[in-house]
Scaffold this motif. Structure first.
Motif, mmCIF file in Angstrom:
data_model
loop_
_atom_site.group_PDB
_atom_site.id
_atom_site.type_symbol
_atom_site.label_atom_id
_atom_site.label_comp_id
_atom_site.label_asym_id
_atom_site.label_seq_id
_atom_site.Cartn_x
_atom_site.Cartn_y
_atom_site.Cartn_z
ATOM 1 N N ASP A 184 44.112 31.303 39.722
ATOM 2 C CA ASP A 184 45.040 30.245 39.329
ATOM 3 C C ASP A 184 46.235 30.747 38.527
ATOM 4 O OD1 ASP A 184 43.422 28.327 40.554
ATOM 5 O OD2 ASP A 184 42.167 28.142 38.773
ATOM 6 N N THR A 232 49.661 32.415 38.277
ATOM 7 C CA THR A 232 50.785 32.681 39.179
ATOM 8 C C THR A 232 51.484 34.011 38.888
ATOM 9 O OG1 THR A 232 52.284 31.458 37.729
ATOM 10 C CG2 THR A 232 51.257 30.233 39.552
ATOM 11 N N PRO A 271 47.584 30.237 43.837
ATOM 12 C CA PRO A 271 48.698 30.609 42.949
ATOM 13 C C PRO A 271 48.847 32.118 42.757
ATOM 14 C CG PRO A 271 47.509 28.734 42.056
ATOM 15 C CD PRO A 271 46.696 29.229 43.221
#
Length: 271
Positions: A114, A116, A144
């Protein structure tokens, strides 16, 4: 991305799986698996377009990176790790990275996918540059960790591609060369380790093998640069030399062990 357009999350074509016999389960899983090669066949032009560009860069000294999370990340690491023993290239030529690092190969690291920014940070540890190529692997196309890496790579003039089963995903939109085999809903709803994973494996094999052949790492149809890492491979290499030079087994084996590879043994004998 519109969640309703996630093919990978669409409901299975089968229900009441727990009521099926073992035979019914196996037959139906196999029936679904047979759809995968046809889906991959339809995206060969997409694969070809990327391979041509990636090969050009690798001939100039570039590298090939895979990045993913979960099953997708593991498949990339497996394909990358098989290139040195199969084709005799250095370990730094094809590199697989996954969210959570190497420890995530065996045990999932919670929420690692998750972040990014972490994908790009992981790539920077390998000094990724504009001669390199990056393939983001994510069945959903919404991871992500992968999307962030692709976006940063684009900004740094790095060739980008992706393998996703959702053609309308963010990952497909951000990648210069999206490879999007549509395998349909999974037998177990959302279990992308099944058909999606199989499709990813097929595409990865096609990418790495065609690039390695393009780099001259195969002669005829033989892995002449393979590493002699076990007795089976020594035996295989010996038989290649027997066939190529028309010598007996022991002579061929001695040549192989002396020179360290099928290619070098044959080249030395032909001088």
């Amino acid at each position: 991305m519109n969640y309703s357009k996630k093919i990978t999350e669409s409901n299975s074509n089968y229900d009441k799986l727990e009521d099926m016999s073992i035979n019914e389960l196996l037959v139906n899983i196999n029936k679904e698996d047979q759809l995968v090669p046809k889906a991959v066949e339809k995206v060969i032009p997409q694969i070809e377009a990327f391979v041509e560009k990636a090969l050009d860069r690798m001939e100039m000294g570039g590298r090939l990176f895979y990045i993913g999370a979960g099953t997708s990340g593991r498949l990339g690491i497996v394909d990358a790790s098989e290139c040195p023993p199969t084709f005799g290239v250095d370990h730094g030529i094809v590199i697989g990275l996954m969210a959570g690092g190497d420890k995530a190969m065996r045990k999932a690291v919670e929420f690692a996918e998750d972040d990014t920014e972490q994908g790009w940070k992981d790539l920077q540890e390998h000094n990724i540059n504009d001669l390199d190529s990056l393939v983001g692997i994510a069945a959903s196309g919404s991871t992500p960790y992968v999307i962030g890496a692709i976006q940063h790579a684009n900004k740094n003039n790095i060739l980008t591609a992706c393998i996703t089963m959702n053609p309308e995903s963010d990952l497909a939109a951000f990648s210069t060369y999206p490879i999007t085999p549509i395998v349909g809903p999974e037998f177990v709803t959302g279990s992308t380790r099944m058909k999606s994973g199989t499709a990813q494996k097929l595409v990865l094999n096609m990418i790495s093998t065609s690039i390695m052949i393009g780099l001259g790492r195969v002669k005829g149809n033989k892995m002449v640069d393979m590493q002699l890492s076990n007795n089976k491979l020594v035996d295989r290499g010996t038989k290649m030399i027997m066939h190529e030079l028309n010598v007996d087994y022991e002579v061929a084996k001695d040549l192989l062990l002396k020179h360290g590879s099928v290619r070098k043994a044959i080249e030395a004998s032909n001088k």
